[in-house]
Design a protein around this motif. Structure first.
Motif, PDB file in Angstrom:
ATOM      1  N   TYR A   1      71.085  79.438 -56.630  1.00 51.11           N
ATOM      2  CA  TYR A   1      71.239  80.168 -55.696  1.00 51.11           C
ATOM      3  C   TYR A   1      73.021  80.662 -56.650  1.00 51.11           C
ATOM      4  O   TYR A   1      73.664  79.476 -57.445  1.00 51.11           O
ATOM      5  CB  TYR A   1      71.845  79.158 -54.659  1.00 51.11           C
ATOM      6  CG  TYR A   1      70.254  79.311 -54.255  1.00 51.11           C
ATOM      7  CD1 TYR A   1      70.454  80.403 -52.855  1.00 51.11           C
ATOM      8  CD2 TYR A   1      69.211  78.365 -54.646  1.00 51.11           C
ATOM      9  CE1 TYR A   1      68.818  80.044 -52.382  1.00 51.11           C
ATOM     10  CE2 TYR A   1      68.323  78.329 -53.044  1.00 51.11           C
ATOM     11  CZ  TYR A   1      67.952  79.350 -52.464  1.00 51.11           C
ATOM     12  OH  TYR A   1      66.799  79.080 -52.176  1.00 51.11           O
TER      13      TYR A   1
ATOM     14  N   PRO B   1      69.647  83.706 -53.234  1.00 54.36           N
ATOM     15  CA  PRO B   1      69.209  83.724 -54.541  1.00 54.36           C
ATOM     16  C   PRO B   1      69.064  84.318 -55.376  1.00 54.36           C
ATOM     17  O   PRO B   1      69.359  85.174 -55.823  1.00 54.36           O
ATOM     18  CB  PRO B   1      67.560  83.064 -53.386  1.00 54.36           C
ATOM     19  CG  PRO B   1      67.825  83.422 -52.367  1.00 54.36           C
ATOM     20  CD  PRO B   1      69.245  84.220 -52.044  1.00 54.36           C
TER      21      PRO B   1
ATOM     22  N   HIS C   1      73.845  72.670 -50.116  1.00 54.04           N
ATOM     23  CA  HIS C   1      72.840  73.790 -49.866  1.00 54.04           C
ATOM     24  C   HIS C   1      71.351  73.052 -50.780  1.00 54.04           C
ATOM     25  O   HIS C   1      70.583  72.828 -50.240  1.00 54.04           O
ATOM     26  CB  HIS C   1      72.860  74.963 -50.495  1.00 54.04           C
ATOM     27  CG  HIS C   1      72.214  75.871 -50.252  1.00 54.04           C
ATOM     28  ND1 HIS C   1      71.061  76.283 -51.480  1.00 54.04           N
ATOM     29  CD2 HIS C   1      70.677  76.359 -48.671  1.00 54.04           C
ATOM     30  CE1 HIS C   1      69.542  77.131 -50.594  1.00 54.04           C
ATOM     31  NE2 HIS C   1      69.858  77.067 -49.664  1.00 54.04           N
ATOM     32  N   GLN C   2      71.442  72.635 -51.925  1.00 55.23           N
ATOM     33  CA  GLN C   2      71.075  71.705 -52.857  1.00 55.23           C
ATOM     34  C   GLN C   2      70.329  70.364 -52.043  1.00 55.23           C
ATOM     35  O   GLN C   2      69.693  70.605 -52.129  1.00 55.23           O
ATOM     36  CB  GLN C   2      71.976  71.314 -54.389  1.00 55.23           C
ATOM     37  CG  GLN C   2      71.665  72.738 -54.581  1.00 55.23           C
ATOM     38  CD  GLN C   2      70.771  74.178 -55.447  1.00 55.23           C
ATOM     39  OE1 GLN C   2      69.464  72.580 -55.587  1.00 55.23           O
ATOM     40  NE2 GLN C   2      70.449  74.948 -55.919  1.00 55.23           N
TER      41      GLN C   2
ATOM     42  N   LEU D   1      77.623  75.383 -52.343  1.00 59.92           N
ATOM     43  CA  LEU D   1      76.272  75.428 -53.442  1.00 59.92           C
ATOM     44  C   LEU D   1      75.874  73.856 -53.673  1.00 59.92           C
ATOM     45  O   LEU D   1      74.362  73.795 -53.688  1.00 59.92           O
ATOM     46  CB  LEU D   1      76.828  75.903 -54.252  1.00 59.92           C
ATOM     47  CG  LEU D   1      77.119  77.334 -54.803  1.00 59.92           C
ATOM     48  CD1 LEU D   1      78.045  77.760 -55.563  1.00 59.92           C
ATOM     49  CD2 LEU D   1      75.664  78.367 -54.259  1.00 59.92           C
TER      50      LEU D   1
ATOM     51  N   LEU E   1      74.593  82.554 -49.653  1.00 55.87           N
ATOM     52  CA  LEU E   1      74.902  82.217 -50.921  1.00 55.87           C
ATOM     53  C   LEU E   1      73.666  82.769 -50.848  1.00 55.87           C
ATOM     54  O   LEU E   1      72.435  82.642 -50.140  1.00 55.87           O
ATOM     55  CB  LEU E   1      73.594  80.113 -50.722  1.00 55.87           C
ATOM     56  CG  LEU E   1      75.289  79.673 -50.427  1.00 55.87           C
ATOM     57  CD1 LEU E   1      74.664  77.588 -50.051  1.00 55.87           C
ATOM     58  CD2 LEU E   1      76.419  79.335 -51.080  1.00 55.87           C
TER      59      LEU E   1
ATOM     60  N   TYR F   1      65.341  77.135 -57.875  1.00 56.42           N
ATOM     61  CA  TYR F   1      66.219  76.550 -56.965  1.00 56.42           C
ATOM     62  C   TYR F   1      67.849  77.085 -57.378  1.00 56.42           C
ATOM     63  O   TYR F   1      68.582  76.214 -56.783  1.00 56.42           O
ATOM     64  CB  TYR F   1      66.211  75.414 -56.750  1.00 56.42           C
ATOM     65  CG  TYR F   1      64.972  74.915 -56.145  1.00 56.42           C
ATOM     66  CD1 TYR F   1      64.430  75.587 -54.810  1.00 56.42           C
ATOM     67  CD2 TYR F   1      63.868  74.441 -56.800  1.00 56.42           C
ATOM     68  CE1 TYR F   1      62.854  75.308 -53.856  1.00 56.42           C
ATOM     69  CE2 TYR F   1      62.451  73.949 -56.041  1.00 56.42           C
ATOM     70  CZ  TYR F   1      62.046  74.085 -55.001  1.00 56.42           C
ATOM     71  OH  TYR F   1      60.467  74.509 -54.520  1.00 56.42           O
TER      72      TYR F   1
END
Length: 222
Positions: free
Chosen positions: A128, A96, A173-174, A170, A94, A126
């Motif tokens: 990604y 940024p 991760h968030q 994704l 992932l 934020y």
């Protein structure tokens, strides 16, 4: 949306009295308190002719005087039920995303249509992405930040790369980022997007009721 403009996202918007809007290049969202009856009249007086806005509400509304209803989306709001994402980590990298990726981000959003995405939407923060062969093929980020909640948004995958678990990676991760920030994650989805709803429920989201999205454009007169 109004509450985000009054709390976590005040730096990205503007307003007068009871009505507030995001900067047009950031987001089309505009809002006012649910109990305020003159919101659309104030927005008409406040905004220029032709300005497009997106108004979200749990209620069903008719086309307001002075505004042309261009499109309506029946949606659902989901809230994450856990304190942290406990799923397996996906082996994909992932990356940024920053302003150098904006053109690719806009192109991907235009293709997949996860919701409005403009040249400054990245300023919500934020974001990604996942790259394949030096091309952005999936992404997700944050959007609204009302009080102690954070919205996950722009979750999208290029059609050629569906079914690889990119969206789950994704979103997971968030969820971890939002948990580390001491916030509660939520998101919105089209009511007819069964594939996305199934994914969100599998990841631990539960429905928090309907959310209707009205895409409106200011007319020249009321």
């Amino acid at each position: 949306m109004y509450h985000a403009l009054c709390s976590g996202d005040t730096n990205l918007g503007f307003g007068e009295g009871q009505v507030k809007c995001f900067l047009e290049a950031v987001s089309p969202f505009a809002g006012f308190p649910d109990e305020y009856d003159n919101g659309f009249d104030d927005l008409f007086d406040f905004l220029p002719e032709g300005r497009k806005i997106l108004y979200a509400t749990r209620r069903l509304i008719k086309e307001p005087p002075g505004w042309q209803l261009a499109h309506e989306v029946k949606g659902l709001q989901f809230v994450f039920g856990g304190s942290k994402y406990n799923g397996d980590a996906h082996p994909v990298q992932l990356v940024p995303l920053n302003t150098t990726h904006v053109d690719e981000m806009v192109q991907l959003a235009s293709l997949t249509k996860p919701g409005p995405f403009n040249s400054r939407t990245i300023e919500f923060g934020y974001y990604y992405g996942i790259f394949q062969n030096n091309r952005l093929v999936a992404m997700a980020g944050q959007r609204l930040h009302p009080s102690n909640y954070t919205e996950i948004s722009a979750v999208c995958t290029h059609p050629d790369y569906l079914g690889r678990g990119y969206a789950a990676a994704l979103i997971g991760h968030q969820l971890n980022l939002i948990s580390e920030q001491g916030q509660i994650a939520f998101l919105h989805v089209r009511a007819d997007n069964e594939r996305a709803i199934a994914l969100y429920e599998r990841l631990g989201f539960t429905s928090n009721g309907p959310m209707n999205f009205y895409f409106l454009q200011r007319k020249s007169s009321r």
